[in-house]
Design a protein around this motif. Structure first.
Motif, mmCIF file in Angstrom:
data_model
loop_
_atom_site.group_PDB
_atom_site.id
_atom_site.type_symbol
_atom_site.label_atom_id
_atom_site.label_comp_id
_atom_site.label_asym_id
_atom_site.label_seq_id
_atom_site.Cartn_x
_atom_site.Cartn_y
_atom_site.Cartn_z
ATOM 1 N N ASN A 147 81.747 59.682 50.784
ATOM 2 C CA ASN A 147 81.131 58.611 51.560
ATOM 3 C C ASN A 147 79.908 59.076 52.342
ATOM 4 O O ASN A 147 79.452 58.403 53.257
ATOM 5 N N VAL A 148 79.371 60.219 51.974
ATOM 6 C CA VAL A 148 78.115 60.728 52.530
ATOM 7 C C VAL A 148 77.216 61.125 51.365
ATOM 8 O O VAL A 148 77.689 61.438 50.281
ATOM 9 N N SER A 149 75.926 61.117 51.630
ATOM 10 C CA SER A 149 74.983 61.437 50.553
ATOM 11 C C SER A 149 74.347 62.797 50.767
ATOM 12 O O SER A 149 74.284 63.298 51.881
ATOM 13 N N SER A 150 73.869 63.348 49.689
ATOM 14 C CA SER A 150 73.112 64.595 49.763
ATOM 15 C C SER A 150 71.626 64.242 49.774
ATOM 16 O O SER A 150 71.218 63.188 49.288
ATOM 17 N N PHE A 151 70.816 65.138 50.331
ATOM 18 C CA PHE A 151 69.378 64.893 50.362
ATOM 19 C C PHE A 151 68.808 64.715 48.954
ATOM 20 O O PHE A 151 68.041 63.771 48.724
ATOM 21 N N PRO A 152 69.161 65.579 47.969
ATOM 22 C CA PRO A 152 68.583 65.394 46.628
ATOM 23 C C PRO A 152 68.939 64.042 45.990
ATOM 24 O O PRO A 152 68.102 63.444 45.322
ATOM 25 N N SER A 153 70.156 63.548 46.222
ATOM 26 C CA SER A 153 70.523 62.259 45.629
ATOM 27 C C SER A 153 69.758 61.114 46.289
ATOM 28 O O SER A 153 69.301 60.193 45.601
ATOM 29 N N VAL A 154 69.580 61.169 47.612
ATOM 30 C CA VAL A 154 68.806 60.140 48.306
ATOM 31 C C VAL A 154 67.346 60.218 47.879
ATOM 32 O O VAL A 154 66.700 59.189 47.647
ATOM 33 N N ARG A 155 66.827 61.420 47.735
ATOM 34 C CA ARG A 155 65.436 61.596 47.284
ATOM 35 C C ARG A 155 65.245 60.977 45.897
ATOM 36 O O ARG A 155 64.264 60.285 45.636
ATOM 37 N N LYS A 156 66.193 61.202 44.975
ATOM 38 C CA LYS A 156 66.118 60.637 43.626
ATOM 39 C C LYS A 156 66.153 59.112 43.698
ATOM 40 O O LYS A 156 65.374 58.435 43.033
ATOM 41 N N PHE A 157 67.051 58.565 44.532
ATOM 42 C CA PHE A 157 67.155 57.118 44.722
ATOM 43 C C PHE A 157 65.826 56.557 45.224
ATOM 44 O O PHE A 157 65.317 55.557 44.700
ATOM 45 N N ILE A 158 65.250 57.171 46.253
ATOM 46 C CA ILE A 158 63.983 56.699 46.824
ATOM 47 C C ILE A 158 62.860 56.794 45.802
ATOM 48 O O ILE A 158 62.049 55.869 45.675
ATOM 49 N N ASP A 159 62.813 57.892 45.055
ATOM 50 C CA ASP A 159 61.785 58.037 44.019
ATOM 51 C C ASP A 159 61.871 56.907 42.993
ATOM 52 O O ASP A 159 60.855 56.331 42.606
ATOM 53 N N ILE A 160 63.073 56.580 42.564
ATOM 54 C CA ILE A 160 63.246 55.507 41.578
ATOM 55 C C ILE A 160 62.923 54.153 42.212
ATOM 56 O O ILE A 160 62.314 53.294 41.567
ATOM 57 N N CYS A 161 63.288 53.965 43.488
ATOM 58 C CA CYS A 161 62.914 52.734 44.195
ATOM 59 C C CYS A 161 61.400 52.549 44.191
ATOM 60 O O CYS A 161 60.896 51.442 43.977
ATOM 61 N N GLU A 162 60.682 53.638 44.428
ATOM 62 C CA GLU A 162 59.227 53.561 44.437
ATOM 63 C C GLU A 162 58.675 53.227 43.059
ATOM 64 O O GLU A 162 57.761 52.416 42.935
ATOM 65 N N ILE A 163 59.223 53.822 42.024
ATOM 66 C CA ILE A 163 58.778 53.528 40.658
ATOM 67 C C ILE A 163 58.995 52.055 40.338
ATOM 68 O O ILE A 163 58.139 51.398 39.744
ATOM 69 N N LEU A 164 60.152 51.513 40.749
ATOM 70 C CA LEU A 164 60.487 50.113 40.491
ATOM 71 C C LEU A 164 59.910 49.162 41.540
ATOM 72 O O LEU A 164 60.129 47.952 41.464
ATOM 73 N N GLU A 165 59.208 49.721 42.538
ATOM 74 C CA GLU A 165 58.614 48.965 43.633
ATOM 75 C C GLU A 165 59.670 48.155 44.392
ATOM 76 O O GLU A 165 59.515 46.965 44.666
ATOM 77 N N LEU A 166 60.761 48.831 44.749
ATOM 78 C CA LEU A 166 61.876 48.211 45.463
ATOM 79 C C LEU A 166 62.050 48.728 46.890
ATOM 80 O O LEU A 166 63.040 48.407 47.533
ATOM 81 N N THR A 167 61.130 49.529 47.402
ATOM 82 C CA THR A 167 61.352 50.168 48.699
ATOM 83 C C THR A 167 61.451 49.169 49.847
ATOM 84 O O THR A 167 62.159 49.430 50.821
ATOM 85 N N THR A 168 60.805 48.015 49.767
ATOM 86 C CA THR A 168 60.898 47.060 50.870
ATOM 87 C C THR A 168 62.222 46.308 50.867
ATOM 88 O O THR A 168 62.592 45.718 51.879
ATOM 89 N N GLY A 169 62.952 46.325 49.756
ATOM 90 C CA GLY A 169 64.250 45.667 49.685
ATOM 91 C C GLY A 169 65.375 46.652 49.503
ATOM 92 O O GLY A 169 66.307 46.402 48.745
ATOM 93 N N ALA A 170 65.282 47.802 50.178
ATOM 94 C CA ALA A 170 66.276 48.865 50.000
ATOM 95 C C ALA A 170 66.811 49.338 51.343
ATOM 96 O O ALA A 170 66.145 49.214 52.355
ATOM 97 N N ALA A 171 68.031 49.874 51.325
ATOM 98 C CA ALA A 171 68.620 50.395 52.560
ATOM 99 C C ALA A 171 69.761 51.349 52.270
ATOM 100 O O ALA A 171 70.441 51.236 51.257
ATOM 101 N N ILE A 172 69.938 52.282 53.180
ATOM 102 C CA ILE A 172 71.096 53.152 53.199
ATOM 103 C C ILE A 172 72.171 52.401 53.978
ATOM 104 O O ILE A 172 71.914 51.878 55.059
ATOM 105 N N LEU A 173 73.385 52.327 53.451
ATOM 106 C CA LEU A 173 74.460 51.581 54.102
ATOM 107 C C LEU A 173 75.155 52.438 55.161
ATOM 108 O O LEU A 173 75.282 53.656 54.984
ATOM 109 N N PRO A 174 75.628 51.813 56.256
ATOM 110 C CA PRO A 174 76.364 52.567 57.271
ATOM 111 C C PRO A 174 77.688 53.092 56.719
ATOM 112 O O PRO A 174 78.171 52.626 55.691
ATOM 113 N N LYS A 175 78.290 54.042 57.402
ATOM 114 C CA LYS A 175 79.474 54.735 56.889
ATOM 115 C C LYS A 175 80.780 53.967 57.016
ATOM 116 O O LYS A 175 81.827 54.501 56.689
ATOM 117 N N ASP A 176 80.762 52.717 57.448
ATOM 118 C CA ASP A 176 81.987 51.913 57.540
ATOM 119 C C ASP A 176 82.496 51.637 56.136
ATOM 120 O O ASP A 176 81.888 50.899 55.367
#
Length: 185
Positions: A147-176
């Motif tokens: 239920n926690v992320s690693s920096f490389p996995s978040v970096r990969k997610f963000i990179d793909i968000c940027e490629i797909l132009e999804l960064t304005t509609g993206a978020a990291i979810l709280p740990k609940d």
């Protein structure tokens, strides 16, 4: 949202990443992804979508979850749980492998494509193309066995968000994880 199988209100805000350029090459799923290794319980740690109003307000956000199982030869059973304005909701899909591409679909349920863009089997970035009747949307999920992320996995997610132009509609979810734990196997 359009397809009807995921509740509205699931898009979160993620601070746009710096350094990567949109328009890069989208990773392609490997034809030899080991679905038996990929199967199992996953926390959904981040979501991105091009659909406005996909996520609930900040005070209602919780970790999502997914259970992926090989259902039969060429079929996957995918259960997704998300928190929405109406509470925690889960959705079960049976997806069929496309004969020519490394993608799974169920067009009757509004899933035009489900594919893993990146994984080391401890995390996964899943691209979902949703829609029916000429309306389509793109959703990206960051999955993790923990239920926690690693920096490389978040970096990969963000990179793909940027490629797909999804960064304005993206978020990291709280740990609940109260919603995520409703579909524990």
């Amino acid at each position: 949202m359009g397809p009807g199988w995921l509740p509205p209100g699931l898009v979160l805000l993620l601070v746009p990443a710096v350094g990567s350029q949109p328009g890069g090459q989208l990773p392609r799923e490997s034809q030899n992804l080991n679905w038996n290794k990929f199967s199992g319980f996953w926390y959904i740690l981040a979501i991105a979508s091009d659909t406005q109003g996909f996520l609930p307000g900040r005070e209602q956000r919780k970790l999502g979850a997914s259970v992926v199982q090989v259902h039969a030869v060429g079929r996957l059973k995918v259960v997704l749980a998300f928190n929405s304005a109406q509470g925690c909701r889960s959705h079960t899909l049976i997806l069929r492998k496309d004969g020519k591409k490394a993608v799974f679909r169920n067009t009757l349920k509004g899933v035009q494509g489900f594919r893993v863009l990146s994984t080391d089997y401890s995390y996964g970035v899943v691209h979902m193309r949703l829609g029916r009747a000429g309306r389509a949307s793109t959703t990206l999920l960051l999955l993790s066995r923990q239920n926690v992320s690693s920096f490389p996995s978040v970096r990969k997610f963000i990179d793909i968000c940027e490629i797909l132009e999804l960064t304005t509609g993206a978020a990291i979810l709280p740990k609940d994880a109260s919603c995520a734990h409703t579909i524990l196997p």
